[in-house]
Design a protein around this motif. Structure first.
Motif, PDB file in Angstrom:
ATOM      1  N   LEU A   1      36.158 -18.411  78.571  1.00 47.32           N
ATOM      2  CA  LEU A   1      36.176 -19.287  79.751  1.00 47.32           C
ATOM      3  C   LEU A   1      36.230 -20.753  79.321  1.00 47.32           C
ATOM      4  O   LEU A   1      36.964 -21.564  79.908  1.00 47.32           O
ATOM      5  CB  LEU A   1      34.943 -19.025  80.613  1.00 47.32           C
TER       6      LEU A   1
ATOM      7  N   ALA B   1      28.905  -7.825  82.701  1.00 41.37           N
ATOM      8  CA  ALA B   1      29.883  -8.571  81.897  1.00 41.37           C
ATOM      9  C   ALA B   1      31.308  -8.100  82.180  1.00 41.37           C
ATOM     10  O   ALA B   1      32.213  -8.919  82.357  1.00 41.37           O
ATOM     11  CB  ALA B   1      29.555  -8.423  80.419  1.00 41.37           C
TER      12      ALA B   1
ATOM     13  N   VAL C   1      32.594  -9.458  85.449  1.00 44.84           N
ATOM     14  CA  VAL C   1      32.953 -10.881  85.355  1.00 44.84           C
ATOM     15  C   VAL C   1      34.264 -11.052  84.591  1.00 44.84           C
ATOM     16  O   VAL C   1      35.159 -11.821  85.002  1.00 44.84           O
ATOM     17  CB  VAL C   1      31.812 -11.666  84.661  1.00 44.84           C
TER      18      VAL C   1
ATOM     19  N   ALA D   1      32.953 -13.667  76.765  1.00 41.25           N
ATOM     20  CA  ALA D   1      33.624 -14.157  77.968  1.00 41.25           C
ATOM     21  C   ALA D   1      33.395 -15.654  78.144  1.00 41.25           C
ATOM     22  O   ALA D   1      34.299 -16.386  78.574  1.00 41.25           O
ATOM     23  CB  ALA D   1      33.121 -13.397  79.192  1.00 41.25           C
ATOM     24  N   GLY D   2      32.208 -16.118  77.807  1.00 38.99           N
ATOM     25  CA  GLY D   2      31.907 -17.543  77.920  1.00 38.99           C
ATOM     26  C   GLY D   2      32.773 -18.386  76.998  1.00 38.99           C
ATOM     27  O   GLY D   2      33.241 -19.467  77.381  1.00 38.99           O
ATOM     28  N   VAL D   3      32.965 -17.894  75.787  1.00 38.75           N
ATOM     29  CA  VAL D   3      33.852 -18.613  74.856  1.00 38.75           C
ATOM     30  C   VAL D   3      35.269 -18.670  75.440  1.00 38.75           C
ATOM     31  O   VAL D   3      35.923 -19.719  75.426  1.00 38.75           O
ATOM     32  CB  VAL D   3      33.856 -17.939  73.475  1.00 38.75           C
TER      33      VAL D   3
ATOM     34  N   SER E   1      29.405 -10.736  77.605  1.00 35.79           N
ATOM     35  CA  SER E   1      29.422 -11.917  78.473  1.00 35.79           C
ATOM     36  C   SER E   1      29.478 -13.201  77.651  1.00 35.79           C
ATOM     37  O   SER E   1      30.077 -14.195  78.085  1.00 35.79           O
ATOM     38  CB  SER E   1      28.225 -11.929  79.417  1.00 35.79           C
ATOM     39  N   ALA E   2      28.882 -13.193  76.466  1.00 36.98           N
ATOM     40  CA  ALA E   2      28.966 -14.383  75.615  1.00 36.98           C
ATOM     41  C   ALA E   2      30.398 -14.592  75.121  1.00 36.98           C
ATOM     42  O   ALA E   2      30.892 -15.723  75.071  1.00 36.98           O
ATOM     43  CB  ALA E   2      27.998 -14.258  74.435  1.00 36.98           C
TER      44      ALA E   2
END
Lengths: 325, 361
Positions: free
Chosen positions: B151, B184, B187, B147-149, B144-145
């Motif tokens: 996003l 994750a 998402v 994915a955050g980058v 998920s981290a």
């Protein structure tokens, strides 16, 4: 013109989205016409459709996404629908977000908004107070605004802060607390500062969030009915603690009561009392006291709920016992 | 070991094998060998009590990890590069992505000169400026981290298909059981991010075997359930790994959405240096080869390198690692008296609002 607590939060989010393209909001049911379970984001996705993003039910992943985005230069604001559900994100908050700067030297500027606190009929899983267990972990800033002006400015400053901020907003205050005027024009206090909300000389009363208003009510009763002058401190930020403001007041009054809506064991009042006991024992004229919720899960039935949560009358009683010690 | 493979996978393998250049094969071999040599040196340091904590080697997974590393793009001047969140057995990929043996050893020795400055150790290391997220121990937390980058980059308009930067991370068969990974992947699929998950099914989660970790026919079957594209490969086979991982990364770069590669291989060591892995059954060991040995044999058999060249390469890599160890051992430990011990980036919250540094510009 009056502004409610939730309107101030919505205004802060809208202004942050307008002013800073790095800001985005991510959470459950926040976009579209619904605008969040408590309407804190209502209307924002119409203005910023790319940056107000609905998430599936996944508090862990929501937080992980925010961590990744934060270290890549964004200013994510995540909304947990209820603070109780932040327990699902506990790992990402305390092990990932809280350790990132210390481990890597790279800031992790995210804001997690946690609608917390008791409302009648909401029961064990929609009323919890998360500030103590999140404050225990180094690397998180934990704030709990009690006023409309603070709801606005502390959220703006939390978003501007380079560290992960747990923004504990009280659900009862959302629509019950209104202040006159535009909070943008109100005083902007430092994010980490406690503030004296009412000056007094006989006893210091420390609190934060919605319980501040019970304390102010109690202080009025104590003055009018008992002739006791109480100094009320609003912590605003519970981690780190502004110990100087607390100790300065205790030096004046020699007596202290700390009130919270949360459970007693290992709570913020316990920390405040520990600081006073170790730093200002010589200044005390009476044992510090705590006023907390009953140490059980939060009941749903209204009579049980009313008995579970501290009220102004409980605070009056605690202060009187302290000043009569 | 022959992993389950569809006709489509087999056709991709045939087509992909033809597309692998000699340079890519040799680069892949180099990183796999270097990872093995680095791990051997770390164990030597551990056995001489110079490592605080444990060593978690990549033994048995070098070929798969190297296949990740050779297909990644490190950030550089004017190039944002890929984002990579390695886990504990991705040594070869880390090295190929730009991590130096010196920083690997510094971190294991707890040196203040290392990227984690003695504050974190062994596999929990990375350099954000170099696109490498440092893992936390809690499995399933990193996707998920990543994915955050991705996003963040999408919001900034920095995902440039059909040649986009991508995000990649790995996990083992054990980690696939976590709820965090489920959240994750869901998402990531919803957001259609250019993401690759490499699942190294090394047959054992610490000491628990596949039959107690999952009940589906094959972990790759999960991909379609999330809306990811699934790939299978033999993680002990260099060509198979290069084709599958390279194919997944290329698809993500083109904008074809998130990809998941499931590689079958065997952990050839204990979970960590403290674990003698006596619980590993002989039957399981007999089913899998050592990918590093197989890769060397294949390179020789295919004429990619001759024995003298291989010997020279091994000596070069051993010298590199030996020098790194000598350098790191002579460097300073962190000084508790001089460490700032700061957990917050903000110097003083009582002075905020006020002028603040621009974090992560």
């Amino acid at each position: 013109m009056t502004t409610s607590y939730v309107e101030a939060i919505r205004a802060a989010l809208g202004d942050a989205l307008r002013d800073d393209p790095r800001v985005f909001i991510y959470g459950q049911d926040i976009a579209g016409s619904f605008g969040g379970a408590f309407k804190a984001t209502k209307g924002l996705s119409e203005l910023h459709p790319e940056r107000v993003i609905n998430a599936p039910i996944c508090e862990d992943a929501i937080t992980g996404v925010a961590i990744g985005a934060a270290i890549d230069g964004m200013r994510p604001v995540i909304e947990f629908q209820f603070a109780d559900f932040a327990s699902i994100a506990f790992n990402q908050l305390v092990n990932h977000a809280a350790t990132t700067f210390w481990r890597t030297g790279r800031p992790c500027p995210l804001v997690a908004r946690l609608p917390m606190g008791g409302t009648k009929g909401s029961g064990p899983f929609h009323c919890q107070m998360p500030e103590a267990w999140l404050s225990h972990h180094p690397g998180l800033v934990v704030v709990a605004p009690a006023t409309v002006a603070d709801a606005y400015w502390m959220l703006r400053d939390a978003i501007a802060c380079d560290d992960p901020v747990i923004f504990c907003e009280h659900k009862y205050l959302y629509n019950h607390l209104r202040e006159t005027g535009d909070p943008r024009l109100a005083e902007r206090l430092p994010l980490g500062a406690a503030v004296v909300r009412r000056a007094g000389s006989d006893c210091t009363l420390v609190s934060y969030s919605a319980m501040l208003h019970e304390c102010l009510s109690a202080a009025g009763v104590l003055e009018q009915e008992h002739g006791v002058s109480v100094e009320v401190i609003d912590l605003r930020c519970v981690r780190p603690l502004d110990t100087a403001t607390i100790l300065e007041s205790v030096a004046k009054t020699g007596r202290v009561v700390v009130a919270t809506e949360a459970w007693p064991f290992g709570g913020i009042p316990a920390e405040v009392v520990a600081v006073i006991a170790s730093e200002a024992f010589h200044l005390l004229d009476a044992p510090p006291r705590r006023v907390c919720a009953v140490d059980t899960p939060i009941p749903v039935q209204p009579d049980l709920y009313a008995a579970h949560r501290p009220h102004a009358a409980d605070i009056v009683e605690a202060v009187l016992e302290t000043v009569r010690f | 070991m022959t992993p389950s493979r569809s006709i489509g996978d087999a056709m991709r393998l045939l087509a992909g094998r033809a597309g692998l250049s000699r340079e890519l094969r040799l680069a892949h071999l180099r990183w796999a060998l270097l990872a093995r040599i680095v791990d051997d040196r770390l164990l030597t340091l551990y056995n001489s009590a110079q490592v605080p904590g444990n060593v978690f080697t990549s033994r048995g997974q070098e070929v798969l990890a190297a296949a990740m590393g050779v297909h990644l793009r490190a950030p550089g001047p004017g190039a944002i590069g890929d984002i990579f969140a390695p886990l504990i057995r991705d040594q070869a990929a880390r090295l190929a992505f730009g991590e130096t043996p010196l920083d690997v050893i510094r971190t294991h020795l707890g040196k203040v000169t290392g990227p984690m400055r003695g504050r974190d150790g062994n596999a929990h290391r990375g350099e954000l400026a170099k696109g490498m997220l440092p893992m936390i121990s809690h499995l399933g937390a990193m996707p998920s981290a990543v994915a955050g980058v991705l996003l963040a980059r999408r919001l900034r308009g920095a995902l440039a298909y059909p040649d986009s930067c991508i995000g990649i991370t790995s996990i083992g068969d054990g980690g696939t059981a976590t709820g965090a990974l489920h959240e994750a992947l869901n998402v990531i699929a919803i957001e259609k991010l250019p993401f690759v998950l490499v699942v190294a099914n090394n047959q054992v989660s610490y000491s628990t075997f596949n039959d107690r970790s999952f009940a589906c026919r094959d972990l790759v079957d999960r991909a379609i359930g999330y809306g990811l594209r699934g790939w299978s490969c033999d993680g002990t086979d260099a060509v198979d790994s290069l084709v599958a991982v390279g194919g997944a990364i290329a698809a993500a770069r083109r904008g074809e959405g998130p990809q998941m590669v499931v590689a079958s291989l065997l952990r050839l060591a204990g979970h960590g240096s403290h674990d003698d892995a006596r619980y590993m059954p002989a039957e399981l060991k007999a089913r899998f080869g050592d990918g590093v040995e197989l890769a060397q044999a294949a390179a020789l058999a295919e004429g990619l390198i001759d024995q003298a060249g291989l010997d020279a390469l091994l000596e070069e890599l051993r010298a590199l690692v030996r020098a790194a160890a000598d350098t790191a051992r002579g460097e300073a430990n962190p000084d508790p008296e001089r460490d700032d011990w700061r957990v917050l980036s903000t110097p003083d919250l009582l002075a905020m609002p006020g002028p603040t540094a621009e974090a992560n510009p």
